[in-house]
Design an enzyme around this catalytic site. Structure first.
Site, PDB file in Angstrom:
ATOM      1  N   ARG A 128      -9.634  -1.424   9.567  1.00  0.00           N
ATOM      2  CA  ARG A 128      -9.820  -0.840  10.899  1.00  0.00           C
ATOM      3  C   ARG A 128     -11.249  -0.323  11.100  1.00  0.00           C
ATOM      4  O   ARG A 128     -11.738   0.526  10.365  1.00  0.00           O
ATOM      5  CB  ARG A 128      -8.789   0.266  11.138  1.00  0.00           C
ATOM      6  CG  ARG A 128      -8.933   1.480  10.266  1.00  0.00           C
ATOM      7  CD  ARG A 128      -7.706   2.374  10.327  1.00  0.00           C
ATOM      8  NE  ARG A 128      -6.552   1.733   9.715  1.00  0.00           N
ATOM      9  CZ  ARG A 128      -5.521   2.412   9.196  1.00  0.00           C
ATOM     10  NH1 ARG A 128      -5.502   3.728   9.216  1.00  0.00           N
ATOM     11  NH2 ARG A 128      -4.498   1.773   8.660  1.00  0.00           N
ATOM     12  N   SER A 159      -7.353  -0.335   4.797  1.00  0.00           N
ATOM     13  CA  SER A 159      -7.335  -1.132   6.022  1.00  0.00           C
ATOM     14  C   SER A 159      -8.733  -1.519   6.484  1.00  0.00           C
ATOM     15  O   SER A 159      -9.720  -0.838   6.210  1.00  0.00           O
ATOM     16  CB  SER A 159      -6.635  -0.330   7.122  1.00  0.00           C
ATOM     17  OG  SER A 159      -6.910  -0.854   8.393  1.00  0.00           O
ATOM     18  N   ARG A 201       0.855  -1.189   0.000  1.00  0.00           N
ATOM     19  CA  ARG A 201       0.000   0.000   0.000  1.00  0.00           C
ATOM     20  C   ARG A 201       0.889   1.236   0.000  1.00  0.00           C
ATOM     21  O   ARG A 201       1.868   1.296   0.739  1.00  0.00           O
ATOM     22  CB  ARG A 201      -0.885  -0.051   1.247  1.00  0.00           C
ATOM     23  CG  ARG A 201      -2.151   0.754   1.184  1.00  0.00           C
ATOM     24  CD  ARG A 201      -3.090   0.322   2.314  1.00  0.00           C
ATOM     25  NE  ARG A 201      -3.905  -0.818   1.923  1.00  0.00           N
ATOM     26  CZ  ARG A 201      -4.587  -1.574   2.774  1.00  0.00           C
ATOM     27  NH1 ARG A 201      -4.521  -1.332   4.068  1.00  0.00           N
ATOM     28  NH2 ARG A 201      -5.327  -2.572   2.338  1.00  0.00           N
TER      29      ARG A 201
END
Length: 780
Positions: free
Chosen positions: A671, A669, A474
């Site tokens: 998250r 992500s 990334r």
């Protein structure tokens, strides 16, 4: 006990012509554990086979490998409605894995559930909180000191609730999973977007938010929209400088960062056999960057070799017996098909600022000159969960060894991140680590480090334009070092090593020459290295904590004054009314990843404290009103200020708000803090042109409304100073659009339609205030 093959032979004779699958019967006698760490948890290929047969009879067509594994884990295979891209599947994953940054919130939610133990094998991995600063051991000692409170919480929570705990220094979650827990046909969910790494060992491994992990740990069926399947047919074979990384760099260039959304990418074809097991894992790992649900390869002899070398020959033998269920059926249908000839594939390098901007290495120098990107490479970084295998380190060392033979070292700074303690110990034993040090490298701790922004970078100032080249996955703006002017490129570790030696993007190792210390020109030969060590892997230090058999006396303490951890309070239920006069907190311009919504790096230390972590809400998002990050207008005071401060002001004054986003909002992500934070600070809805899969689910789990414009052009009708009313919530139903009234400051109004992907279960999450609230309601 007789060898497995002998047992099979005896059973075949005993069964004669009776129509039983030999391995199904054998499973009754020769159980095989899912891992060495859980000897009483067994692989259920017999159940996988049974479910596949039920679904095959219903669908009456050939199945892809993805379908076999996913449908083989259905909670109710006989009655589950199955339609790719449309229906929601209720699944029973085999296990859960969590990394330390996301495990904090996941375990806090599990504690809130009131359940005594996890229902499926689960593990916590400490890899995200270790900052790269001085080098391996020093950084690890510093991290243990700084994060002692969090590590203690995770270790004691793991012991209390039956979760295995991998200590700091053990390695990166995805490498640990590949070495110990992944196996062909497994369905594994992990609280990290690069969980698909396990597809390199033939499993369906999917990144999720913490709330999804809590559901599975609680024994609740896990919901997933029935994925489409993109086939990537590989022909030819890899050779020379071309590596497995180049396959996914090429695919990313074809599909873009959202081309895989809602789909599993399934690799197949004769070219697969030229790729090592860890190389397949690299390809699957970076499939997260195209938005794919996951990626997977069919079981083959390369996987068998890896299983045997990592002490799991019994699993390989069992997989051999069930191989028909671990490969796609002949004639199966893919929703999209891509073909890549590996013999013609060239080394690639992608970037900057997005992982789908693909360039052949031979062309990137001229493109960089044209675009004004810095040509000098300041730092080369190899390792990460994507490229830190034994083979990766060996190929990089093979390049470095050639430079050393000509008296050269790296012109750029050079760092190496081993993927696990096992990899670190083995490359130390076999000399690779020393070769990489000799060429100028610094070996970092076995952790994520710079890949996720855990990098105390000293060689530049913020705002200084520079180039770095990594073997990571990334390369979003500011991701590695928080500097928005760092031009980050991703490529294979051997190309990173070659470029770090040359020091410039203009170097092409396939054609260009270097000048040795003696003044003579030489060309680097294509690297060659063993895919697995010739001797056994060296396990290194023991870094695993087994959960105790009796945890009744185990305490899990969270101090009320802690700045790192905070017990969760339930979110408020829906009040039964439409959402009137929502203030627009920010209208986001362009790309908005979960890094923009909830930054990592120095903020990782607050991942267990919702109120503190909320101080980073949307600080990286660009405001369409002024083109700035972390600067929005307060609708009451008319002053511009930080996004979190404005959100807190609105919350304090009872003003509910909404975010307006662009395409693929929330990519990156897994998250869930990017969903928890807006909910905590008073957000009610996120309206965008499109969402990334994991983030959309995370928003639903926390009682927010992720909505999309029925007409993407309606994004342009909304201005940051408008107010929005969302109507139709009393009749909220699957497939039924909601109505949005845009109220402009001059008194005029416009009405638009907003689509959603909620099903009945998810609508109940919204009404209850969150999925966790709904779980508690159902327990009463």
């Amino acid at each position: 006990m007789a060898p497995y093959s002998l047992l099979v032979s005896r059973l075949q004779k005993a069964l004669g012509a009776r129509q039983y699958h030999v391995a199904s019967v054998l499973c009754q006698r020769a159980k095989v554990a899912m891992s060495h760490f859980e000897p009483n948890e067994y692989i259920r290929y017999d159940l996988l086979e049974k479910n596949i047969n039920i679904v095959r009879k219903r669908l009456n067509r050939p199945l892809t490998l993805s379908e076999k594994i996913v449908y083989g884990h259905l909670d109710d295979p006989a009655n589950q409605e199955i339609e790719r891209g449309k229906t929601y599947l209720r699944l029973r994953p085999d296990r859960v894995a969590m990394q330390d940054a996301t495990a904090q919130m996941a375990m806090l939610q599990f504690i809130s559930s009131g359940l005594p133990k996890v229902a499926v094998p689960s593990t916590i991995h400490c890899d995200h909180l270790i900052e790269a600063q001085l080098g391996g051991e020093k950084d690890l000692r510093r991290a243990k000191d700084i994060n002692q409170e969090v590590y203690n919480f995770l270790a004691t929570a793991g012991a209390k609730y039956g979760v295995g705990f991998w200590r700091p220094g053990s390695g990166i979650i995805h490498q640990i999973i590949l070495e110990n827990y992944a196996y062909p046909g497994v369905l594994l969910i992990g609280t990290d977007s690069h969980t698909p790494n396990g597809g390199g060992l033939g499993g369906i491994c999917i990144g999720v938010g913490g709330a999804d992990a809590v559901d599975v740990m609680a024994g609740i069926p896990w919901e997933l929209k029935c994925p489409k399947v993109i086939g990537v047919k590989l022909t030819g074979s890899l050779s020379g400088w071309t590596s497995p990384k180049d396959v996914i760099l090429k695919v990313a260039g074809i599909l873009t960062v959202k081309g895989g959304t809602g789909a599993i990418v399934e690799y197949h074809g004769p070219g697969v056999d030229s790729i090592s097991c860890t190389g397949m894992a690299t390809i699957c790992n970076m499939g997260a960057e195209i938005g794919a649900t996951t990626s997977v390869f069919p079981y083959n002899h390369r996987m068998k070799k890896y299983l045997s070398k990592t002490g799991r020959a019994d699993i390989a033998n069992l997989a051999d017996e069930f191989k028909d269920h671990l490969v796609p059926d002949s004639g199966c249908h893919y929703d999209q098909l891509i073909e890549i000839n590996l013999s013609e594939l060239k080394p690639h390098i992608n970037g900057p600022f997005t992982p789908d901007l693909a360039h052949p290495v031979a062309e990137v120098g001229s493109v960089a000159e044209k675009e004004g990107w810095p040509l000098d490479i300041r730092v080369g970084l190899i390792g990460s969960c994507t490229n830190s295998s034994y083979e990766d380190m060996g190929r990089s060392a093979a390049v470095a060894k050639q430079a050393l033979a000509h008296g050269l070292q790296c012109k750029s700074q050079f760092t190496i991140t081993p993927g696990s303690e096992q990899i670190r110990a083995t490359i130390e034993r076999d000399g690779y680590a020393q070769i990489l040090r000799d060429v100028g490298g610094i070996v970092l701790a076995n952790a994520c480090g710079p890949c996720i922004g855990q990098w105390d970078r000293k060689d530049i100032k913020k705002g200084e334009k520079n180039t770095i080249v990594t073997s990571y996955n990334r390369n979003f703006t500011g991701r590695n070092d928080a500097n928005p002017e760092t031009h980050a490129f991703v490529t294979s570790p051997e190309i990173v090593t070659a470029l770090a030696i040359a020091g410039t993007l203009k170097f092409n190792p396939e054609t260009d020459f270097l000048t040795g210390k003696d003044g003579k020109k030489f060309k680097l030969e294509a690297p060659d290295a063993d895919e697995l060590p010739r001797a056994e892997f060296d396990p290194g230090q023991d870094t695993y904590q087994h959960p105790p058999k009796d945890s009744s006396g185990q305490q899990v303490d969270v101090s009320p004054t802690s700045q790192r951890l905070q017990l969760l309070e339930p979110f408020d239920k829906w009040d039964g009314r439409d959402l009137e006069d929502l203030q627009i907190l920010i209208k986001v311009k362009g790309k908005c990843t979960t890094d923009h919504i909830s930054a990592a790096g120095p903020w990782l230390k607050f991942r267990g404290h919702l109120d503190n972590i909320s101080n980073n809400l949307l600080i990286g998002a660009i405001n369409v009103e002024n083109g700035k990050a972390n600067s929005v207008r307060n609708a009451v005071t008319q002053e511009f200020g930080p996004v979190p401060d404005t959100a807190r002001y609105y919350k304090k004054h009872g003003i509910r708000w909404v975010v307006i986003g662009d395409e693929n909002y929330g990519e990156g992500s897994s998250r869930e803090h990017a969903a928890l934070e807006p909910r905590h600070l008073g957000g009610r809805a996120i309206i965008t042109k499109s969402f990334a899969r994991i983030h959309e689910t995370n928003l639903k789990k926390q009682g927010l409304l992720p909505l999309t414009f029925a007409d993407p052009a309606d994004y342009n009708k909304i201005h940051p100073v408008d107010k929005l009313t969302i109507k139709g919530l009393k009749d909220f139903a699957p497939g039924k659009p909601l109505t949005c009234i845009i109220k402009h400051p001059n008194g005029t109004q416009e009405t638009i339609l907003l689509n959603h992907t909620f099903n009945e279960t998810q609508i109940e999450w919204f009404r209850a205030g969150s999925a966790l609230n709904r779980m508690k309601e159902l327990q009463k």
